[in-house]
Design a protein around this motif. Sequence first.
Motif, PDB file in Angstrom:
ATOM      1  N   ARG A 249       0.816  -1.206   0.000  1.00 44.92           N
ATOM      2  CA  ARG A 249       0.000   0.000   0.000  1.00 44.92           C
ATOM      3  C   ARG A 249       0.859   1.270   0.000  1.00 44.92           C
ATOM      4  O   ARG A 249       0.412   2.347  -0.260  1.00 44.92           O
ATOM      5  CB  ARG A 249      -0.926   0.002   1.227  1.00 44.92           C
ATOM      6  CG  ARG A 249      -2.234  -0.728   0.974  1.00 44.92           C
ATOM      7  CD  ARG A 249      -2.966  -0.960   2.274  1.00 44.92           C
ATOM      8  NE  ARG A 249      -2.152  -1.800   3.179  1.00 44.92           N
ATOM      9  CZ  ARG A 249      -2.488  -2.085   4.432  1.00 44.92           C
ATOM     10  NH1 ARG A 249      -3.567  -1.557   4.967  1.00 44.92           N
ATOM     11  NH2 ARG A 249      -1.744  -2.873   5.159  1.00 44.92           N
ATOM     12  N   CYS A 250       2.152   1.109   0.343  1.00 41.83           N
ATOM     13  CA  CYS A 250       3.070   2.272   0.392  1.00 41.83           C
ATOM     14  C   CYS A 250       3.917   2.326  -0.879  1.00 41.83           C
ATOM     15  O   CYS A 250       3.721   3.184  -1.737  1.00 41.83           O
ATOM     16  CB  CYS A 250       3.958   2.178   1.623  1.00 41.83           C
ATOM     17  SG  CYS A 250       5.323   3.364   1.632  1.00 41.83           S
ATOM     18  N   GLY A 251       4.798   1.386  -1.040  1.00 40.27           N
ATOM     19  CA  GLY A 251       5.606   1.277  -2.254  1.00 40.27           C
ATOM     20  C   GLY A 251       6.632   2.379  -2.450  1.00 40.27           C
ATOM     21  O   GLY A 251       7.241   2.482  -3.503  1.00 40.27           O
ATOM     22  N   SER A 320      12.848   2.232   9.896  1.00 35.39           N
ATOM     23  CA  SER A 320      11.417   2.308   9.592  1.00 35.39           C
ATOM     24  C   SER A 320      11.235   3.086   8.294  1.00 35.39           C
ATOM     25  O   SER A 320      12.060   3.935   7.949  1.00 35.39           O
ATOM     26  CB  SER A 320      10.663   3.035  10.705  1.00 35.39           C
ATOM     27  OG  SER A 320      11.008   2.495  11.974  1.00 35.39           O
ATOM     28  N   CYS A 321      10.129   2.796   7.604  1.00 39.08           N
ATOM     29  CA  CYS A 321       9.852   3.500   6.339  1.00 39.08           C
ATOM     30  C   CYS A 321       9.466   4.947   6.629  1.00 39.08           C
ATOM     31  O   CYS A 321       8.665   5.219   7.523  1.00 39.08           O
ATOM     32  CB  CYS A 321       8.714   2.792   5.593  1.00 39.08           C
ATOM     33  SG  CYS A 321       8.183   3.714   4.114  1.00 39.08           S
ATOM     34  N   ILE A 322      10.006   5.841   5.850  1.00 36.18           N
ATOM     35  CA  ILE A 322       9.772   7.264   6.095  1.00 36.18           C
ATOM     36  C   ILE A 322       8.350   7.682   5.694  1.00 36.18           C
ATOM     37  O   ILE A 322       7.832   8.695   6.153  1.00 36.18           O
ATOM     38  CB  ILE A 322      10.834   8.124   5.367  1.00 36.18           C
ATOM     39  CG1 ILE A 322      10.923   9.523   6.002  1.00 36.18           C
ATOM     40  CG2 ILE A 322      10.565   8.194   3.867  1.00 36.18           C
ATOM     41  CD1 ILE A 322      12.201  10.268   5.669  1.00 36.18           C
ATOM     42  N   HIS A 323       7.682   6.842   4.865  1.00 39.92           N
ATOM     43  CA  HIS A 323       6.319   7.171   4.411  1.00 39.92           C
ATOM     44  C   HIS A 323       5.249   6.537   5.299  1.00 39.92           C
ATOM     45  O   HIS A 323       4.319   7.199   5.708  1.00 39.92           O
ATOM     46  CB  HIS A 323       6.118   6.712   2.963  1.00 39.92           C
ATOM     47  CG  HIS A 323       7.212   7.175   2.042  1.00 39.92           C
ATOM     48  ND1 HIS A 323       7.368   8.497   1.682  1.00 39.92           N
ATOM     49  CD2 HIS A 323       8.227   6.500   1.444  1.00 39.92           C
ATOM     50  CE1 HIS A 323       8.422   8.617   0.888  1.00 39.92           C
ATOM     51  NE2 HIS A 323       8.967   7.408   0.738  1.00 39.92           N
ATOM     52  N   CYS A 324       5.411   5.207   5.580  1.00 37.45           N
ATOM     53  CA  CYS A 324       4.327   4.512   6.288  1.00 37.45           C
ATOM     54  C   CYS A 324       4.764   3.935   7.631  1.00 37.45           C
ATOM     55  O   CYS A 324       3.989   3.281   8.303  1.00 37.45           O
ATOM     56  CB  CYS A 324       3.773   3.391   5.409  1.00 37.45           C
ATOM     57  SG  CYS A 324       4.950   2.033   5.183  1.00 37.45           S
TER      58      CYS A 324
HETATM   59 ZN   LIG Z   1       6.404   2.467   3.472  1.00 34.74          ZN
END
Ligand SMILES: [Zn+2]
Length: 374
Positions: A249-251, A320-324
């Motif tokens: 859902r992030c990608g 951790s992912c910076i977006h999600c």
């Molecule tokens: Zn992400």
Amino acid sequence: MAFSCKKDNQTIYSFQYDLKDWIALKKEKNSDFTMSCCGDLATLKTSRLGTQFFAHKIRPNSSSCSTDGESDEHMDIKRLVMQELSENGWSVEVEKRGATPNGEEWIADIYAEKGKAKIAIEVQWSPQAFIETKRRQEKYAQSGVRCAWLLRSGSIKARNAIVGDYAYSTKDLPVFSIYKNNRQDGQTYMVYNVNKLKLDSYDPLEPIALELEDFIKSLVSSRIRFIKKYSPVRRLYLKIIKQNCWNRRCGGTTKVVTRMYFKEIVFGIEIEYLFQSEAIDDCDNQMVSMLNSQFAKAYNFVPLRRRYSKTVGGSYVANSCIHCDALMGKHFIGYYNDEDPSMVKTHCINIPNKGDLIEHGESFEFGKWVLIDN
Ligand SMILES: [Zn+2]
Ligand SMILES: [Zn+2]
């Protein structure tokens, strides 16, 4: 044996005369030469090795008088040292008597002053135990005198300043070996236990030998310096790569810290040993907060934190992912990040050196004497 005497009540030094003037001095019939130690009549002599000195005309009664029992070589070395000091602007005194603030006496083989600097050079002819050298050195230190030791070595292999207890080399005890190869003609006195920096290697020092005169000149012009082997700090940097977020859902792409890399400072030189790195998974809280405060903003990664991973069934310090904010699993970070085209090395920061790499018999105080070229 003495290197100074009173000529008509004025102190003169034998090493300040060249041979021609020395001979002329011997012929001076109208001058009065007296020993500095007792005021008895003095006679001018020249040793087999060419050392010029003063001796009592009549065997002295007092035990505090300078004796004539030294070997030619011992005298020769002292003469060369004094001459070199004198030529470099030091005022030299031989067998200078002094005392510590507590009243402990010392007699320095060679004592010299220049401005506020006070130095002594001891030429130790017979072997002296480390503990005794240390004891005598402390007396000089208490008296504000910086003393260096020249220990005679009988052979090129048994260099006394480098073996046994003396191998524990610290700044407060400058000890060197002196040796002359008498089997070959034309050999000069060489001083050992000095090193040279070579900047291109994991082992940054190389032992060298200096001619006595060169050694003295370098020593008193502060070109021979003590460099500690270990530094209280190590250098740390990170390697950071870009990864695609696994969350469908992030990608997005996000930056992840791969490992911590270290450089050691050895003899003042930064050395990066191969494979000297550590994973971040087990970092303690202190390290985590340091990495975050020093690097996270500057290199645009989400601050590291301990997170629970279902895959592992436990928690570890993770990216951790910076977006999600998805946990970026440690299993997707390869070891050889240098091949990753997105790899970036951060700048270095200092961290405390806990001394894990200190070798047996050494400490943070341990170091070597190094000749500085410039
Ligand atoms: Zn992400
Ligand atoms: Zn005397």
